[in-house]
Write an enzyme that holds these catalytic residues in place. Structure first.
Site, PDB file in Angstrom:
ATOM      1  N   ASP A 186       0.843  -1.187   0.000  1.00 53.58           N
ATOM      2  CA  ASP A 186       0.000   0.000   0.000  1.00 53.58           C
ATOM      3  C   ASP A 186       0.882   1.242   0.000  1.00 53.58           C
ATOM      4  O   ASP A 186       1.684   1.451   0.912  1.00 53.58           O
ATOM      5  CB  ASP A 186      -0.892   0.006   1.245  1.00 53.58           C
ATOM      6  CG  ASP A 186      -1.848   1.182   1.278  1.00 53.58           C
ATOM      7  OD1 ASP A 186      -2.952   1.058   0.732  1.00 53.58           O
ATOM      8  OD2 ASP A 186      -1.468   2.230   1.834  1.00 53.58           O
TER       9      ASP A 186
ATOM     10  N   TYR B 251       2.767   9.788   0.110  1.00 51.38           N
ATOM     11  CA  TYR B 251       3.731   9.157   1.009  1.00 51.38           C
ATOM     12  C   TYR B 251       5.171   9.293   0.512  1.00 51.38           C
ATOM     13  O   TYR B 251       6.104   9.038   1.262  1.00 51.38           O
ATOM     14  CB  TYR B 251       3.441   7.655   1.166  1.00 51.38           C
ATOM     15  CG  TYR B 251       2.104   7.279   1.710  1.00 51.38           C
ATOM     16  CD1 TYR B 251       1.307   8.183   2.413  1.00 51.38           C
ATOM     17  CD2 TYR B 251       1.618   5.981   1.536  1.00 51.38           C
ATOM     18  CE1 TYR B 251       0.071   7.806   2.904  1.00 51.38           C
ATOM     19  CE2 TYR B 251       0.387   5.597   2.026  1.00 51.38           C
ATOM     20  CZ  TYR B 251      -0.388   6.511   2.698  1.00 51.38           C
ATOM     21  OH  TYR B 251      -1.616   6.133   3.181  1.00 51.38           O
TER      22      TYR B 251
ATOM     23  N   LYS C  90      -2.759   5.871  -4.318  1.00 54.08           N
ATOM     24  CA  LYS C  90      -3.871   6.776  -4.032  1.00 54.08           C
ATOM     25  C   LYS C  90      -3.717   8.120  -4.747  1.00 54.08           C
ATOM     26  O   LYS C  90      -2.608   8.629  -4.891  1.00 54.08           O
ATOM     27  CB  LYS C  90      -3.971   7.016  -2.517  1.00 54.08           C
ATOM     28  CG  LYS C  90      -4.079   5.734  -1.702  1.00 54.08           C
ATOM     29  CD  LYS C  90      -4.109   6.015  -0.214  1.00 54.08           C
ATOM     30  CE  LYS C  90      -3.982   4.719   0.567  1.00 54.08           C
ATOM     31  NZ  LYS C  90      -2.604   4.200   0.585  1.00 54.08           N
TER      32      LYS C  90
ATOM     33  N   HIS D  93      -7.695   9.488  -1.940  1.00 52.27           N
ATOM     34  CA  HIS D  93      -7.037   9.479  -0.626  1.00 52.27           C
ATOM     35  C   HIS D  93      -7.898  10.123   0.465  1.00 52.27           C
ATOM     36  O   HIS D  93      -8.052   9.566   1.559  1.00 52.27           O
ATOM     37  CB  HIS D  93      -5.685  10.196  -0.729  1.00 52.27           C
ATOM     38  CG  HIS D  93      -4.697   9.760   0.305  1.00 52.27           C
ATOM     39  ND1 HIS D  93      -3.341   9.767   0.078  1.00 52.27           N
ATOM     40  CD2 HIS D  93      -4.854   9.300   1.568  1.00 52.27           C
ATOM     41  CE1 HIS D  93      -2.720   9.322   1.157  1.00 52.27           C
ATOM     42  NE2 HIS D  93      -3.620   9.034   2.074  1.00 52.27           N
TER      43      HIS D  93
END
Length: 316
Positions: free
Chosen positions: A50, A55, A85, A118
């Site tokens: 994931d 990120y 995302k 997201h």
């Protein structure tokens, strides 16, 4: 490699390993450290990863996948389930195809297995620091955004589409007009934030519930140690010869949710997979069920306490 069950995702027909390695970390480690941890996770048996544009872990994940193929740790990219995302800065109809293509370039992949919205808001500018000015946080046009998400799936850029951090109300709105229903809603879920209403809603609507922060996101600026230092969970763990983390992860799994668990520690990432050959007793489950509830992750902690942000947090 230990056995990891898979869950079938209703509308997409996909199967997904019920536990995945999360890659959100604060501060983000350097590329080599992140890549090495992901490779170690593959050696341990993880096949579900994931990530997200926000990120900054798409690139190390992509490099790890390429190296894993080269080293023979995996034989084919198709062995993996990769989720990424759409970040809020791209949450506009004409920016979503370019956004997923950027993510695919970062990941060195032709497609992802799951593409999630997201958060259900739009940011008018790219974030360079937080908190951000309130005028940059605006409502998202869900209908046009979802149409573009559906286009991503129809074009084969992703095998499935879903959402993250959507309340029951926002999911209901989305389900009222979508042509392709969301396969997943990924939300915070753990013994101290049980998501009972969300679990029942998603089950009724055929949307799979996926849990992030199953261990409370300890060590991040948005998490804390409430799970890993919970007396009740520690008591159960000691009696069963397990870790507190294993008890929490097992509890989430027994709720029917999949799990996104992040650890870059070799021993802990292996321990986190070792939850499928035992069960919590009814008495243990009842003790955990009685724990007081406390939400950990909030968008306000990331973006700032703006009205629209606080409204989203309150709904979740």
């Amino acid at each position: 490699m230990g056995f990891v069950p898979e869950v079938k995702l209703g509308c997409s027909g996909q199967t997904m390993p019920v536990i995945g390695m999360g890659t959100a970390s604060y501060p983000m480690p350097d590329l080599e450290t992140a890549k090495s941890a992901i490779l170690e996770a593959m050696r341990a048996g993880y096949r579900h990863f994931d990530t997200a544009f926000a990120y900054r872990s798409e690139q190390p994940l992509g490099e790890a996948i390429a190296e894993a193929l080269h080293l023979g740790i995996i034989k084919s990219r198709d062995e993996l389930f990769v989720t990424t995302k759409l970040w809020c800065s791209f949450a506009e109809r004409d920016q979503i195809l370019p956004a997923i293509k950027i993510s695919l370039q970062n990941l060195q992949l032709n497609y992802v297995d799951m593409y999630l919205i997201h958060w259900p808001i739009r940011l008018t500018q790219h974030i360079t620091k937080t908190p951000i000015p309130k005028e940059q946080v605006v409502p998202m046009d869900m209908k046009s955004v979802w149409e573009a998400m559906e286009e991503c799936q129809n074009l084969g850029l992703t095998r499935g589409i879903g959402v993250s951090n959507f309340s029951c109300k926002k999911l209901e709105d989305l389900l009222s007009f979508c042509k392709i229903p969301p396969a997943i809603n990924q939300v915070e879920m753990n013994p101290l934030w049980k998501q009972k209403e969300m679990k029942e809603f998603c089950k009724a609507k055929g949307v799979h519930l996926s849990a992030y922060s199953p261990l409370g996101a300890n060590g991040t600026k948005w998490g804390d140690n409430r799970i890993v230092e919970c007396d009740v969970l520690e008591e159960v763990a000691k009696a069963r010869g397990k870790t507190t983390a294993q008890v929490s992860l097992r509890w989430v799994y027994e709720q029917g949710a999949s799990i996104i668990s992040k650890s870059f520690n070799r021993q802990r990432m292996r321990e986190n997979l070792d939850i499928f050959d035992w069960c919590l007793t009814k008495e243990e489950s009842n003790k955990i069920y009685q724990l007081p509830q406390h939400k950990g992750t909030t968008l306000a902690a990331i973006l700032g306490p703006h009205d629209l942000v606080l409204e989203i947090d309150a709904d979740l």
